[in-house]
Scaffold this motif. Structure first.
Motif, PDB file in Angstrom:
ATOM      1  N   GLY A 130      -2.502  11.548   0.772  1.00 22.44           N
ATOM      2  CA  GLY A 130      -3.316  12.417  -0.058  1.00 22.44           C
ATOM      3  C   GLY A 130      -2.583  12.947  -1.266  1.00 22.44           C
ATOM      4  O   GLY A 130      -1.562  12.400  -1.680  1.00 22.44           O
ATOM      5  N   ALA A 131      -3.127  14.040  -1.856  1.00 26.00           N
ATOM      6  CA  ALA A 131      -2.634  14.554  -3.138  1.00 26.00           C
ATOM      7  C   ALA A 131      -2.548  13.388  -4.121  1.00 26.00           C
ATOM      8  O   ALA A 131      -1.514  13.124  -4.727  1.00 26.00           O
ATOM      9  N   LEU A 132      -3.665  12.691  -4.266  1.00 28.84           N
ATOM     10  CA  LEU A 132      -3.696  11.419  -4.983  1.00 28.84           C
ATOM     11  C   LEU A 132      -3.385  11.585  -6.471  1.00 28.84           C
ATOM     12  O   LEU A 132      -3.781  12.553  -7.108  1.00 28.84           O
ATOM     13  N   HIS A 133      -2.670  10.596  -7.005  1.00 27.81           N
ATOM     14  CA  HIS A 133      -2.337  10.548  -8.425  1.00 27.81           C
ATOM     15  C   HIS A 133      -2.539   9.116  -8.907  1.00 27.81           C
ATOM     16  O   HIS A 133      -2.973   8.239  -8.139  1.00 27.81           O
ATOM     17  N   GLN A 134      -2.203   8.855 -10.165  1.00 30.86           N
ATOM     18  CA  GLN A 134      -2.477   7.538 -10.747  1.00 30.86           C
ATOM     19  C   GLN A 134      -1.668   6.421 -10.089  1.00 30.86           C
ATOM     20  O   GLN A 134      -2.071   5.255 -10.140  1.00 30.86           O
ATOM     21  N   GLY A 135      -0.562   6.768  -9.464  1.00 25.95           N
ATOM     22  CA  GLY A 135       0.173   5.758  -8.701  1.00 25.95           C
ATOM     23  C   GLY A 135      -0.665   5.235  -7.545  1.00 25.95           C
ATOM     24  O   GLY A 135      -0.762   4.019  -7.321  1.00 25.95           O
ATOM     25  N   HIS A 136      -1.277   6.162  -6.796  1.00 24.03           N
ATOM     26  CA  HIS A 136      -2.174   5.748  -5.713  1.00 24.03           C
ATOM     27  C   HIS A 136      -3.359   4.950  -6.259  1.00 24.03           C
ATOM     28  O   HIS A 136      -3.744   3.919  -5.690  1.00 24.03           O
ATOM     29  N   TYR A 160      -1.517  -2.420   0.853  1.00 23.42           N
ATOM     30  CA  TYR A 160      -0.848  -2.209  -0.429  1.00 23.42           C
ATOM     31  C   TYR A 160       0.047  -0.969  -0.378  1.00 23.42           C
ATOM     32  O   TYR A 160      -0.382   0.106   0.053  1.00 23.42           O
ATOM     33  N   PHE A 161       1.289  -1.154  -0.864  1.00 26.02           N
ATOM     34  CA  PHE A 161       2.280  -0.080  -0.853  1.00 26.02           C
ATOM     35  C   PHE A 161       3.023  -0.074  -2.185  1.00 26.02           C
ATOM     36  O   PHE A 161       3.320  -1.130  -2.743  1.00 26.02           O
ATOM     37  N   GLY A 162       3.362   1.119  -2.675  1.00 28.10           N
ATOM     38  CA  GLY A 162       4.076   1.236  -3.941  1.00 28.10           C
ATOM     39  C   GLY A 162       5.571   0.999  -3.778  1.00 28.10           C
ATOM     40  O   GLY A 162       6.164   1.325  -2.746  1.00 28.10           O
ATOM     41  N   GLU A 163       6.172   0.453  -4.823  1.00 28.48           N
ATOM     42  CA  GLU A 163       7.609   0.168  -4.786  1.00 28.48           C
ATOM     43  C   GLU A 163       8.469   1.406  -5.019  1.00 28.48           C
ATOM     44  O   GLU A 163       9.694   1.320  -4.911  1.00 28.48           O
ATOM     45  N   LYS A 164       7.853   2.563  -5.327  1.00 28.90           N
ATOM     46  CA  LYS A 164       8.675   3.772  -5.425  1.00 28.90           C
ATOM     47  C   LYS A 164       9.415   4.005  -4.115  1.00 28.90           C
ATOM     48  O   LYS A 164      10.586   4.371  -4.101  1.00 28.90           O
ATOM     49  N   ASP A 165       8.709   3.783  -3.007  1.00 31.59           N
ATOM     50  CA  ASP A 165       9.328   3.852  -1.680  1.00 31.59           C
ATOM     51  C   ASP A 165       9.735   2.438  -1.268  1.00 31.59           C
ATOM     52  O   ASP A 165       9.215   1.871  -0.307  1.00 31.59           O
ATOM     53  N   PHE A 166      10.684   1.860  -2.007  1.00 27.92           N
ATOM     54  CA  PHE A 166      11.011   0.448  -1.815  1.00 27.92           C
ATOM     55  C   PHE A 166      11.630   0.187  -0.444  1.00 27.92           C
ATOM     56  O   PHE A 166      11.326  -0.826   0.202  1.00 27.92           O
ATOM     57  N   GLN A 167      12.487   1.089   0.006  1.00 21.42           N
ATOM     58  CA  GLN A 167      13.069   0.921   1.339  1.00 21.42           C
ATOM     59  C   GLN A 167      11.973   0.938   2.397  1.00 21.42           C
ATOM     60  O   GLN A 167      11.969   0.126   3.329  1.00 21.42           O
ATOM     61  N   LEU A 198       2.383  -9.169  13.360  1.00 24.63           N
ATOM     62  CA  LEU A 198       1.060  -8.719  12.934  1.00 24.63           C
ATOM     63  C   LEU A 198       0.543  -9.634  11.819  1.00 24.63           C
ATOM     64  O   LEU A 198       1.294  -9.963  10.895  1.00 24.63           O
ATOM     65  N   PRO A 199      -0.723 -10.016  11.858  1.00 25.94           N
ATOM     66  CA  PRO A 199      -1.253 -11.009  10.914  1.00 25.94           C
ATOM     67  C   PRO A 199      -1.772 -10.405   9.615  1.00 25.94           C
ATOM     68  O   PRO A 199      -2.860 -10.762   9.138  1.00 25.94           O
ATOM     69  N   PHE A 200      -1.008  -9.498   9.023  1.00 21.29           N
ATOM     70  CA  PHE A 200      -1.477  -8.809   7.832  1.00 21.29           C
ATOM     71  C   PHE A 200      -0.516  -9.053   6.680  1.00 21.29           C
ATOM     72  O   PHE A 200       0.701  -9.051   6.873  1.00 21.29           O
ATOM     73  N   GLN A 201      -1.065  -9.225   5.486  1.00 29.59           N
ATOM     74  CA  GLN A 201      -0.238  -9.451   4.300  1.00 29.59           C
ATOM     75  C   GLN A 201       0.111  -8.110   3.661  1.00 29.59           C
ATOM     76  O   GLN A 201      -0.770  -7.301   3.368  1.00 29.59           O
ATOM     77  N   ILE A 202       1.402  -7.880   3.437  1.00 32.89           N
ATOM     78  CA  ILE A 202       1.868  -6.633   2.833  1.00 32.89           C
ATOM     79  C   ILE A 202       2.164  -6.887   1.357  1.00 32.89           C
ATOM     80  O   ILE A 202       2.966  -7.760   1.012  1.00 32.89           O
ATOM     81  N   ILE A 203       1.517  -6.118   0.497  1.00 33.68           N
ATOM     82  CA  ILE A 203       1.626  -6.298  -0.947  1.00 33.68           C
ATOM     83  C   ILE A 203       2.381  -5.122  -1.556  1.00 33.68           C
ATOM     84  O   ILE A 203       1.980  -3.960  -1.394  1.00 33.68           O
ATOM     85  N   GLY A 204       3.476  -5.404  -2.251  1.00 35.39           N
ATOM     86  CA  GLY A 204       4.207  -4.370  -2.975  1.00 35.39           C
ATOM     87  C   GLY A 204       3.712  -4.278  -4.405  1.00 35.39           C
ATOM     88  O   GLY A 204       3.463  -5.300  -5.049  1.00 35.39           O
ATOM     89  N   CYS A 205       3.564  -3.072  -4.919  1.00 39.75           N
ATOM     90  CA  CYS A 205       3.020  -2.850  -6.257  1.00 39.75           C
ATOM     91  C   CYS A 205       4.004  -2.041  -7.098  1.00 39.75           C
ATOM     92  O   CYS A 205       4.687  -1.150  -6.581  1.00 39.75           O
ATOM     93  N   PRO A 206       4.077  -2.327  -8.401  1.00 37.92           N
ATOM     94  CA  PRO A 206       5.062  -1.670  -9.269  1.00 37.92           C
ATOM     95  C   PRO A 206       4.922  -0.152  -9.299  1.00 37.92           C
ATOM     96  O   PRO A 206       3.836   0.397  -9.078  1.00 37.92           O
ATOM     97  N   LEU A 228       9.362   9.893 -15.159  1.00 40.28           N
ATOM     98  CA  LEU A 228       9.457  10.308 -13.759  1.00 40.28           C
ATOM     99  C   LEU A 228       8.501   9.482 -12.901  1.00 40.28           C
ATOM    100  O   LEU A 228       7.319   9.329 -13.246  1.00 40.28           O
ATOM    101  N   ALA A 229       8.993   8.930 -11.795  1.00 40.65           N
ATOM    102  CA  ALA A 229       8.138   8.166 -10.893  1.00 40.65           C
ATOM    103  C   ALA A 229       7.046   9.064 -10.336  1.00 40.65           C
ATOM    104  O   ALA A 229       7.321  10.171  -9.869  1.00 40.65           O
ATOM    105  N   MET A 230       5.797   8.590 -10.393  1.00 31.75           N
ATOM    106  CA  MET A 230       4.686   9.400  -9.897  1.00 31.75           C
ATOM    107  C   MET A 230       4.819   9.617  -8.400  1.00 31.75           C
ATOM    108  O   MET A 230       5.084   8.687  -7.649  1.00 31.75           O
TER     109      MET A 230
END
Length: 282
Positions: free
Chosen positions: A31-37, A147-154, A168-176, A184-186
């Motif tokens: 939550g606390a959604l921003h443009q990164g989300h 879909y997951f953001g690369e800010k939390d790359f680890q 698990l049969p799911f595709q994980i997509i990293g986004c810039p 500042l990273a959002m």
């Protein structure tokens, strides 16, 4: 837009959609959604017929209760933001009881060492909590892609490892990473910064950019020393760690190798708010 707070009802709804050959994307958030989300949601909408956005502040991934209590929450605003994006969004807002029942505890995972460095060193149990909630949402939603953001790359690499180990049969997509105008990273945590500090926090990204420029000619230890000295000169920020690591294994760099991809990772305190960022170096 559809809103669910029960797993059983969400699963039933999604099954009906799959019977129509609709594909489903998943964007897990706290939550606390921003443009990164929103950038994640928009990418998911381009690649799927429907997108589930979960909003859940997960207690098991916080190592400090104070941090959990202060985490920003504004569900009404989040739902309003998502309504403006698309009617094809399904919002999942479970309670803690719905996810954990009476036992609010993490599962234990072996992440092949990905969890032992950087964030893992400073946030005990954090990645077990992340693995627990992400696995729960993946198994509940059964998305075609998540879909997951690369800010939390680890975190992204750990989720990929968890999916691999659990088969698990799911595709994980990293986004810039999406950044504020000054770099500042959002992050939802940015809302807790004072306006002057938020503006000055461009210092973090500027430091990463300079580290990248140095990476071609200087050693990793020399760059790390330079970063520490820069933060000592700036009283607004307290450096928790700076690490250059192999992008795939997250192993701290010993000696540069041409066939490896490296990233610089950083964690900083500002106004008692913990901020993280990273940047690919080569």
């Amino acid at each position: 837009m559809h809103l669910f707070d029960r797993k059983k009802e969400l699963i039933s709804f999604l099954q009906e959609e799959r019977d129509k050959n609709h594909t489903v994307g998943l964007v897990p958030t706290m939550g606390a959604l921003h443009q990164g989300h929103i950038s994640l949601v928009k990418k998911a909408l381009l690649e799927n017929d429907l997108v589930v956005v979960s909003i859940f502040v997960n207690p098991t991934q916080f190592d400090k209760k104070d941090d959990l209590d202060k985490y920003p929450r504004n569900l009404d605003q989040d739902i309003s933001i998502l309504k403006d994006v698309s009617e094809k969004i399904i919002v999942f807002v479970p309670s803690v009881d719905e996810i954990y029942g009476s036992n609010i505890a993490s599962k234990h995972y072996e992440f092949d060492g990905l969890d032992k460095v950087m964030e893992g060193e400073f946030r005990e149990g954090h990645f077990n909590g992340v693995g627990t909630i992400v696995e729960t949402f993946l198994r509940t939603v059964s998305p075609d892609k998540a879909y997951f953001g690369e800010k939390d790359f680890q975190q992204l690499q750990i989720i990929r490892k968890m999916v691999e180990l659990r088969k698990l049969p799911f595709q994980i997509i990293g986004c810039p990473i999406e950044r504020e105008p000054h770099g500042l990273a959002m992050s939802s945590r940015n809302e807790r910064l004072s306006k002057p500090t938020r503006k000055e926090a461009s210092f973090i990204y500027e430091t990463l950019q300079t580290a990248k420029s140095k990476f071609g000619t200087e050693s990793a230890s020399s760059i790390a020393g330079w970063v520490k000295d820069e933060f000592k000169k700036n009283p607004l920020f307290e450096l928790e760690y700076f690490q250059i690591a192999d992008e795939d294994t997250l192993t701290p760099i010993l000696k540069k190798q041409e066939n490896k991809k490296y990233r610089a990772f950083i964690a900083v305190y500002a106004d008692d708010v913990r901020l993280i960022d990273n940047l690919r170096l080569n």
